[in-house]
Write an enzyme that holds these catalytic residues in place. Structure first.
Site, PDB file in Angstrom:
ATOM      1  N   CYS A   1       0.836  -1.207   0.000  1.00 47.06           N
ATOM      2  CA  CYS A   1       0.000   0.000   0.000  1.00 47.06           C
ATOM      3  C   CYS A   1       0.873   1.260   0.000  1.00 47.06           C
ATOM      4  O   CYS A   1       1.518   1.544  -0.986  1.00 47.06           O
ATOM      5  CB  CYS A   1      -0.965  -0.045   1.180  1.00 47.06           C
ATOM      6  SG  CYS A   1      -2.369   1.061   0.979  1.00 47.06           S
TER       7      CYS A   1
ATOM      8  N   HIS B   1      -3.351  -5.754   1.289  1.00 52.90           N
ATOM      9  CA  HIS B   1      -2.649  -5.917   2.568  1.00 52.90           C
ATOM     10  C   HIS B   1      -2.578  -7.377   3.013  1.00 52.90           C
ATOM     11  O   HIS B   1      -3.469  -7.840   3.733  1.00 52.90           O
ATOM     12  CB  HIS B   1      -3.392  -5.131   3.657  1.00 52.90           C
ATOM     13  CG  HIS B   1      -3.236  -3.654   3.544  1.00 52.90           C
ATOM     14  ND1 HIS B   1      -2.238  -2.960   4.199  1.00 52.90           N
ATOM     15  CD2 HIS B   1      -3.955  -2.724   2.868  1.00 52.90           C
ATOM     16  CE1 HIS B   1      -2.347  -1.672   3.917  1.00 52.90           C
ATOM     17  NE2 HIS B   1      -3.378  -1.500   3.115  1.00 52.90           N
TER      18      HIS B   1
ATOM     19  N   GLU C   1      -0.812  -8.634   5.324  1.00 61.35           N
ATOM     20  CA  GLU C   1      -0.677  -8.742   6.791  1.00 61.35           C
ATOM     21  C   GLU C   1      -2.045  -8.716   7.483  1.00 61.35           C
ATOM     22  O   GLU C   1      -2.163  -9.069   8.635  1.00 61.35           O
ATOM     23  CB  GLU C   1       0.238  -7.633   7.321  1.00 61.35           C
ATOM     24  CG  GLU C   1      -0.379  -6.248   7.454  1.00 61.35           C
ATOM     25  CD  GLU C   1      -0.502  -5.491   6.135  1.00 61.35           C
ATOM     26  OE1 GLU C   1      -0.254  -6.098   5.066  1.00 61.35           O
ATOM     27  OE2 GLU C   1      -0.881  -4.300   6.172  1.00 61.35           O
TER      28      GLU C   1
END
Lengths: 233, 82
Positions: free
Chosen positions: A86, A203, A205
């Protein structure tokens, strides 16, 4: 393996990335403050998401001149694995480690939702735990993820398997209906020419363990670890 | 010495913000508006003796930071008499 998560003023996914690497993958992980001009002993670097320097001027434009960035560029030039997620992707673009630039989302809206991605190349340090053309779901959260580059660069990216992820439908259909931000060629993630630097808007994560509602992000960090292990063997 | 720097999107680069503003202008009744392109305007006040040298320096600043050459053009204008 030893990961470093680079923290800029305004990064806000640093702790998530640290958790995904350290607790979920069980690897060594350390934060690297942006004022640090020397970084040594790392196998991989993560540039996390957020709003470094408040996104002033352009996303990533100020962070790119942080004292840590020359060391990040050196690390990448020497073949170290770097993943920018990002805002991290936006910083890598501004730093010139990846080609192209980000424009405002076509809808002008900040979009925060899970999207489907197609793995267009699984023979890379970042995607070797996926099948070719596998459809994975990973959330996005950005206002400027509308990737743009000139036609020559796009050709180069396409011809060399450097587009790792494309936005797609649940069955892997690629088209405007499944592109959340208007990005060129439905691009969600690309690598540099050498293949050791990845920038992606989604994302991983945020979906690395089932308690978070999805585990498709796990494979990206697991791919990096697997690749590093093989490189050492 | 003062300067004005205009940063604009290159021709052909999609400008969603400009598109939205255009639509709003149409809603306001200005149907004759054909295109709107948004950009940035930067005012810089700098210490410099030679305007030409200052302009060179400002162009360098624009190349490095103020504009992104992948998507943007810029124009440096020195402000006379200041």
């Amino acid at each position: 393996m030893r990961f470093g998560v680079v923290v800029f003023p305004g990064s806000n996914c640093d702790a998530d990335c640290y958790h995904a690497v350290k607790d979920v993958q069980g690897q060594d992980c350390e934060y690297i403050w942006h004022q640090q001009s020397k970084i040594t002993g790392f196998d991989a670097l993560v540039l996390p998401g957020g709003f470094s320097y408040g996104d002033y001027l352009r996303t990533g434009a100020i962070a790119r001149f942080s004292p840590v960035m020359p060391a990040v560029v050196d690390f990448a030039r020497q073949g170290g694995l770097v993943i920018g997620i990002c805002n991290g992707f936006q910083i890598l673009l501004e730093a010139g480690l990846l080609p192209g630039a980000m424009l405002r989302n076509k809808s002008l809206k900040f979009i925060c939702k899970p999207v489907n991605l197609k793995v267009l190349n699984n023979d890379t340090p970042f995607t070797n735990q996926f099948n070719q053309d596998e459809v994975i779901e990973i959330p996005i959260a950005h206002g400027e993820g509308n990737y743009y580059c000139d036609p020559a660069t796009l050709g180069e990216l396409k011809d060399n398997g450097r587009i790792l992820f494309s936005y797609c439908g649940p069955e892997g259909q690629i088209g405007d209906d499944h592109n959340p931000n208007g990005s060129l060629n439905h691009i969600a993630g690309i690598t540099n020419k050498e293949g050791n630097v990845l920038g992606m808007m989604p994302h991983p994560e945020r979906c690395s363990e089932s308690v978070l509602g999805g585990t498709n992000g796990y494979g990206i960090f697991a791919s990096m670890i697997n690749w590093l292990k093989e490189a050492r063997a | 010495m003062k300067a004005r720097i205009y940063v604009t999107l290159k021709t052909g680069v999609l400008d969603p913000q400009g598109e939205a503003v255009k639509k709003s202008l149409h809603v306001l009744g200005y149907g004759n508006v054909e295109e709107v392109r948004m950009g940035k305007f930067v005012e810089v006040d700098l210490q410099a003796g030679d305007p030409e040298k200052a302009r060179q320096e400002l162009m360098e600043m624009s190349d490095k930071l103020l504009a992104n050459p992948v998507i943007e053009n810029y124009r440096v204008e020195m402000v006379e008499g200041e």
